[in-house]
Design an enzyme around this catalytic site. Structure first.
Site, short mmCIF file in Angstrom:
data_model
loop_
_atom_site.label_atom_id
_atom_site.label_comp_id
_atom_site.label_asym_id
_atom_site.label_seq_id
_atom_site.Cartn_x
_atom_site.Cartn_y
_atom_site.Cartn_z
N ARG A 9 -3.61 22.38 -27.94
CA ARG A 9 -3.67 21.81 -29.28
C ARG A 9 -3.36 22.80 -30.40
O ARG A 9 -2.58 22.49 -31.30
CB ARG A 9 -5.04 21.17 -29.53
CG ARG A 9 -5.29 19.97 -28.63
CD ARG A 9 -6.69 19.43 -28.79
NE ARG A 9 -7.66 20.41 -28.27
CZ ARG A 9 -8.97 20.29 -28.41
NH1 ARG A 9 -9.48 19.28 -29.06
NH2 ARG A 9 -9.77 21.21 -27.89
N ASP B 161 -8.58 16.32 -26.54
CA ASP B 161 -8.09 17.46 -25.78
C ASP B 161 -7.23 16.97 -24.62
O ASP B 161 -7.74 16.38 -23.67
CB ASP B 161 -9.27 18.28 -25.26
CG ASP B 161 -8.86 19.62 -24.69
OD1 ASP B 161 -7.66 19.79 -24.35
OD2 ASP B 161 -9.73 20.48 -24.58
N CYS C 55 -8.35 26.10 -31.13
CA CYS C 55 -8.88 25.16 -30.14
C CYS C 55 -9.60 25.97 -29.07
O CYS C 55 -9.79 27.18 -29.23
CB CYS C 55 -7.78 24.28 -29.55
SG CYS C 55 -6.58 25.12 -28.50
#
Length: 152
Positions: free
Chosen positions: A14, A123, A8
Site C-alpha cells: 500500500r 490490506d 503501511c
C-alpha cells in the site's frame, strides 16, 4: 514544497503504491516540483524488499513504474523530516504514533481521511484485491493533490 511519507505495515504494497501514484499524479498535474514523496513501514519484516509483485503489476497496469524501491522502516527522525505522515489504516496510525513519540504537530493522518469516505485502506496482503487497494490509493492521493494545489 510539501514532503509526504506514506506508511503501511511492510512498505511493499500500500505505501509504495501511494508513493508512486502520488508522484505520477503530481507530475501529470504539472505540480511534481511541489511534492516530495517517499514511503516506509511500521515493521521490520520486509526491509530491503522491492514492491510486492502483485502491487507492482497493478501499478504497471496503470502505466506507473515503481523501480528502485526498497522497503524501509519509519524512524522518529522522519517526523521532523516530513510535513505529512500518511498511514493506510488505524493499526498503522497506532504504530506510527508509537514510533514517532506522538503527533504534537498534527502531521499523522489516514489516507482515506482526505476523501469523502474516511476509513482504512484494505490490506491486499490479506484480501488479495489489489484493484480495490488501487482505487482507494488513487482516491486518497487525488484528494491530497487537490487539497495542496487548489490554492497554489
Amino acid at each position: 514544497m510539501i514532503k509526504i511519507l506514506f506508511v503501511c505495515h511492510g512498505n511493499i504494497c500500500r505505501s509504495p503504491m501511494a508513493e508512486f501514484v502520488m508522484k505520477d499524479l503530481a507530475a501529470k498535474a504539472g505540480a511534481g516540483e511541489r511534492f516530495v514523496t517517499d514511503s516506509a513501514a511500521t515493521s521490520t519484516e520486509e526491509i530491503g524488499n522491492p514492491v510486492y509483485p502483485p502491487a507492482r503489476r497493478e501499478l504497471a497496469a496503470h502505466g506507473i513504474p515503481c523501480t528502485g524501491h526498497a522497503a524501509r522502516q519509519l524512524t522518529r527522525a522522519d517526523y521532523d523530516r516530513y510535513d505529512l505522515l500518511i498511514g493506510m489504516d488505524s493499526a498503522n496510525i497506532r504504530n506510527m504514533l508509537r514510533i514517532c513519540g506522538g503527533d504534537p504537530e498534527g502531521k499523522i493522518h489516514r489516507l482515506l481521511d482526505y476523501t469523502a469516505r474516511p476509513g482504512d485502506v484494505a490490506d491486499p496482503w490479506y484480501t488479495g484485491d489489489f484493484s480495490a487497494t488501487w482505487r482507494d490509493v488513487l482516491e486518497g492521493c487525488t484528494a491530497i493533490l487537490h487539497r495542496y494545489t487548489a490554492c497554489k
